[in-house]
Scaffold this motif. Sequence first.
Motif, PDB file in Angstrom:
ATOM      1  N   SER A 219       0.830  -1.176   0.073  1.00  0.00           N
ATOM      2  CA  SER A 219      -0.092   0.199   0.082  1.00  0.00           C
ATOM      3  C   SER A 219       0.854   1.274  -0.002  1.00  0.00           C
ATOM      4  O   SER A 219       0.455   2.116  -0.627  1.00  0.00           O
ATOM      5  N   GLU A 220       1.952   1.149   0.747  1.00  0.00           N
ATOM      6  CA  GLU A 220       2.966   2.529   0.973  1.00  0.00           C
ATOM      7  C   GLU A 220       3.744   2.777  -0.198  1.00  0.00           C
ATOM      8  O   GLU A 220       4.139   3.805  -0.596  1.00  0.00           O
ATOM      9  N   LEU A 221       4.158   1.631  -0.663  1.00  0.00           N
ATOM     10  CA  LEU A 221       5.399   2.018  -1.827  1.00  0.00           C
ATOM     11  C   LEU A 221       4.600   1.437  -3.313  1.00  0.00           C
ATOM     12  O   LEU A 221       5.342   1.850  -4.205  1.00  0.00           O
ATOM     13  N   GLU A 222       3.421   1.322  -3.029  1.00  0.00           N
ATOM     14  CA  GLU A 222       2.412   1.109  -4.346  1.00  0.00           C
ATOM     15  C   GLU A 222       3.049   0.228  -5.349  1.00  0.00           C
ATOM     16  O   GLU A 222       3.020   0.357  -6.793  1.00  0.00           O
ATOM     17  N   THR A 223       3.743  -0.899  -5.153  1.00  0.00           N
ATOM     18  CA  THR A 223       4.311  -1.903  -5.524  1.00  0.00           C
ATOM     19  C   THR A 223       4.583  -3.077  -4.934  1.00  0.00           C
ATOM     20  O   THR A 223       4.632  -2.877  -3.508  1.00  0.00           O
ATOM     21  N   ASP A 224       4.478  -4.190  -5.413  1.00  0.00           N
ATOM     22  CA  ASP A 224       4.779  -5.489  -4.385  1.00  0.00           C
ATOM     23  C   ASP A 224       6.500  -5.506  -4.392  1.00  0.00           C
ATOM     24  O   ASP A 224       7.172  -5.192  -5.264  1.00  0.00           O
ATOM     25  N   VAL A 225       7.018  -6.183  -3.251  1.00  0.00           N
ATOM     26  CA  VAL A 225       8.395  -6.245  -2.962  1.00  0.00           C
ATOM     27  C   VAL A 225       8.710  -7.604  -3.364  1.00  0.00           C
ATOM     28  O   VAL A 225       7.956  -8.509  -3.170  1.00  0.00           O
ATOM     29  N   ASP A 226      10.026  -8.153  -3.556  1.00  0.00           N
ATOM     30  CA  ASP A 226      10.606  -9.177  -3.806  1.00  0.00           C
ATOM     31  C   ASP A 226      10.973  -9.545  -2.349  1.00  0.00           C
ATOM     32  O   ASP A 226      11.960  -9.128  -1.606  1.00  0.00           O
ATOM     33  N   ARG A 227       9.984 -10.534  -1.764  1.00  0.00           N
ATOM     34  CA  ARG A 227       9.966 -11.183  -0.530  1.00  0.00           C
ATOM     35  C   ARG A 227      11.524 -11.707  -0.153  1.00  0.00           C
ATOM     36  O   ARG A 227      11.828 -11.585   1.008  1.00  0.00           O
ATOM     37  N   ALA A 228      11.813 -12.589  -1.084  1.00  0.00           N
ATOM     38  CA  ALA A 228      13.235 -13.227  -0.842  1.00  0.00           C
ATOM     39  C   ALA A 228      14.305 -12.050  -0.506  1.00  0.00           C
ATOM     40  O   ALA A 228      15.290 -12.124   0.405  1.00  0.00           O
ATOM     41  N   SER A 229      14.436 -11.263  -1.358  1.00  0.00           N
ATOM     42  CA  SER A 229      15.230 -10.182  -1.252  1.00  0.00           C
ATOM     43  C   SER A 229      15.349  -9.491  -0.082  1.00  0.00           C
ATOM     44  O   SER A 229      16.164  -9.001   0.631  1.00  0.00           O
ATOM     45  N   LEU A 230      14.134  -9.264   0.403  1.00  0.00           N
ATOM     46  CA  LEU A 230      13.824  -8.203   1.655  1.00  0.00           C
ATOM     47  C   LEU A 230      14.361  -9.050   2.872  1.00  0.00           C
ATOM     48  O   LEU A 230      14.894  -8.560   3.698  1.00  0.00           O
ATOM     49  N   VAL A 231      13.886 -10.401   2.816  1.00  0.00           N
ATOM     50  CA  VAL A 231      14.195 -11.365   3.843  1.00  0.00           C
ATOM     51  C   VAL A 231      15.729 -11.427   4.220  1.00  0.00           C
ATOM     52  O   VAL A 231      16.320 -11.084   5.257  1.00  0.00           O
ATOM     53  N   ARG A 232      16.521 -11.420   3.120  1.00  0.00           N
ATOM     54  CA  ARG A 232      17.854 -11.635   2.963  1.00  0.00           C
ATOM     55  C   ARG A 232      18.391 -10.357   3.501  1.00  0.00           C
ATOM     56  O   ARG A 232      19.248 -10.441   4.399  1.00  0.00           O
ATOM     57  N   ASP A 233      17.976  -9.047   3.005  1.00  0.00           N
ATOM     58  CA  ASP A 233      18.616  -7.786   3.411  1.00  0.00           C
ATOM     59  C   ASP A 233      18.110  -7.584   4.844  1.00  0.00           C
ATOM     60  O   ASP A 233      19.246  -7.118   5.970  1.00  0.00           O
ATOM     61  N   VAL A 234      17.141  -8.120   5.541  1.00  0.00           N
ATOM     62  CA  VAL A 234      16.854  -7.913   7.054  1.00  0.00           C
ATOM     63  C   VAL A 234      17.647  -8.890   7.670  1.00  0.00           C
ATOM     64  O   VAL A 234      18.408  -8.316   8.901  1.00  0.00           O
ATOM     65  N   LEU A 235      17.924 -10.145   7.395  1.00  0.00           N
ATOM     66  CA  LEU A 235      18.749 -11.178   8.191  1.00  0.00           C
ATOM     67  C   LEU A 235      20.216 -10.627   8.083  1.00  0.00           C
ATOM     68  O   LEU A 235      20.736 -10.865   9.197  1.00  0.00           O
ATOM     69  N   GLU A 236      20.620 -10.181   6.934  1.00  0.00           N
ATOM     70  CA  GLU A 236      22.123  -9.571   6.932  1.00  0.00           C
ATOM     71  C   GLU A 236      22.346  -8.489   7.797  1.00  0.00           C
ATOM     72  O   GLU A 236      23.414  -8.497   8.606  1.00  0.00           O
ATOM     73  N   ARG A 237      21.391  -7.604   7.883  1.00  0.00           N
ATOM     74  CA  ARG A 237      21.623  -6.424   8.620  1.00  0.00           C
ATOM     75  C   ARG A 237      21.460  -6.791  10.106  1.00  0.00           C
ATOM     76  O   ARG A 237      22.091  -6.380  11.052  1.00  0.00           O
ATOM     77  N   PHE A 238      20.467  -7.552  10.417  1.00  0.00           N
ATOM     78  CA  PHE A 238      20.060  -8.129  11.772  1.00  0.00           C
ATOM     79  C   PHE A 238      21.674  -8.595  12.254  1.00  0.00           C
ATOM     80  O   PHE A 238      22.088  -8.288  13.407  1.00  0.00           O
ATOM     81  N   TYR A 239      22.128  -9.536  11.591  1.00  0.00           N
ATOM     82  CA  TYR A 239      23.365 -10.194  11.766  1.00  0.00           C
ATOM     83  C   TYR A 239      24.765  -9.246  11.975  1.00  0.00           C
ATOM     84  O   TYR A 239      25.322  -9.220  13.244  1.00  0.00           O
ATOM     85  N   ALA A 240      24.615  -8.392  11.227  1.00  0.00           N
ATOM     86  CA  ALA A 240      25.747  -7.316  11.199  1.00  0.00           C
ATOM     87  C   ALA A 240      25.714  -6.339  12.296  1.00  0.00           C
ATOM     88  O   ALA A 240      26.612  -6.092  13.139  1.00  0.00           O
ATOM     89  N   LEU A 241      24.494  -6.029  12.771  1.00  0.00           N
ATOM     90  CA  LEU A 241      24.153  -5.077  13.882  1.00  0.00           C
ATOM     91  C   LEU A 241      24.676  -5.747  15.202  1.00  0.00           C
ATOM     92  O   LEU A 241      24.735  -4.762  16.027  1.00  0.00           O
ATOM     93  N   GLN A 242      24.338  -7.014  15.472  1.00  0.00           N
ATOM     94  CA  GLN A 242      24.739  -7.847  16.554  1.00  0.00           C
ATOM     95  C   GLN A 242      26.267  -7.634  16.949  1.00  0.00           C
ATOM     96  O   GLN A 242      26.431  -7.689  17.997  1.00  0.00           O
ATOM     97  N   ALA A 243      27.063  -7.140  15.928  1.00  0.00           N
ATOM     98  CA  ALA A 243      28.487  -6.839  16.241  1.00  0.00           C
ATOM     99  C   ALA A 243      28.710  -5.694  17.003  1.00  0.00           C
ATOM    100  O   ALA A 243      29.702  -5.571  17.780  1.00  0.00           O
ATOM    101  N   ASP A 244      27.698  -4.687  16.851  1.00  0.00           N
ATOM    102  CA  ASP A 244      27.896  -3.646  17.726  1.00  0.00           C
ATOM    103  C   ASP A 244      26.470  -2.911  18.254  1.00  0.00           C
ATOM    104  O   ASP A 244      25.989  -1.880  17.722  1.00  0.00           O
ATOM    105  N   PRO A 245      25.938  -3.805  19.274  1.00  0.00           N
ATOM    106  CA  PRO A 245      24.681  -3.310  19.674  1.00  0.00           C
ATOM    107  C   PRO A 245      24.392  -1.783  20.103  1.00  0.00           C
ATOM    108  O   PRO A 245      23.360  -1.271  19.799  1.00  0.00           O
ATOM    109  N   ARG A 246      25.577  -1.211  20.695  1.00  0.00           N
ATOM    110  CA  ARG A 246      25.365   0.221  21.347  1.00  0.00           C
ATOM    111  C   ARG A 246      25.270   0.979  19.973  1.00  0.00           C
ATOM    112  O   ARG A 246      24.650   2.150  19.912  1.00  0.00           O
TER     113      ARG A 246
END
Length: 305
Positions: A219-246
């Motif tokens: 609804s907000e982006l007015e297009t469908d997203v590639d879910r696999a790529s979005l999941v990958r992106d979220v997982l990679e970022r979540f993993y990387a962020l854990q190296a420096d939680p502060r």
Amino acid sequence: MDETRLAILDRLDAGTASGPELAASCGVTRAAIWKHVQSLRDAGFEISVDDEGYRLVETPEYGAAAVILGLDAPYEVRYVERTESTNEVARSLAETGADEVVVLADTQTAGRGRLGRAWSSASGGIYLSVLVRPTLPPGEVSVLTLLAAVAVAQAIEERGGAPTIKWPNDVRLEGKKVSGILTEMEGEADRVSWVIVGIGINANVDSEDLPPGGTSLRSELETDVDRASLVRDVLERFYALQADPRGGLEDWRSRSDTIGRTVRISTHDSDICGEAIDVTYPGHLRVETDSGMVDVHTGDCEYLR
Ligand code: BT5
């Protein structure tokens, strides 16, 4: 996914490759390559073969294979089309000793929010649970919720959205909730056994089908997203962020729409009203009340102004 299959996919992603070439680069026989190609086809990859060799024609739209291809984080991904709650599946895996596993579903029949609330989980959304065994003390586990919110927000930004984060666990677009996070853990007083970070993202679903106050990326982006790529992106970022939680907390602050607001926080035993001043490690909301400064650990946040 099997290492050889991943290596075949990586190679085919770069272009056509002959059977002997694949066999040599993977260190297996040509017959083994053929068997792996069959398994990849069964997993939804369309792979053609002609005189020049094997060619990757199409990858599956969604599922474990689609996510794992090119994933730069050490998670094993398990996909179920439909389940009660990915957090529940992850919990059973945790009880068998698993670690760094992601459970992904297309739809949930009993998706959960916090405090026994329901999470609307129509097909087309993203429902995932990351099982980790962090070395954090139990009192600091809540930072993982904030890091997950940052990961989701950054991934949405990458796709053209401008999300904000509402303490403690809502990612919002235009003031409406597009993603929620449910973190559950098990451990003893001074040791964490496992943590499950459950993330729901309203991706390719219609906002009319969501509870009031919710919206979707469609609804907000007015297009469908590639879910696999979005999941990958979220997982990679979540993993990387854990190296420096502060440091991740700084990323949270810069996206917060809570800091500076007049809020009412409902906790299990009281309501706290005042101005939200800051979020302190590992994710406590600092509120200036009439009777002084209070650091709130958890609760439901309502904006009064
Ligand atoms: C949350 O709870 O926001 C946590 C949601 C976590 C969902 C994920 S999906 C994968 C994993 N498996 C699960 O079973 N859960 C996790 P809370 O802050 O309590 O918000 C719940 C409230 O948000 C509900 O009471 C509704 O008002 C609203 N809500 C329910 N479904 C929604 C949706 N899809 N989008 C926006 N708002 C929703």
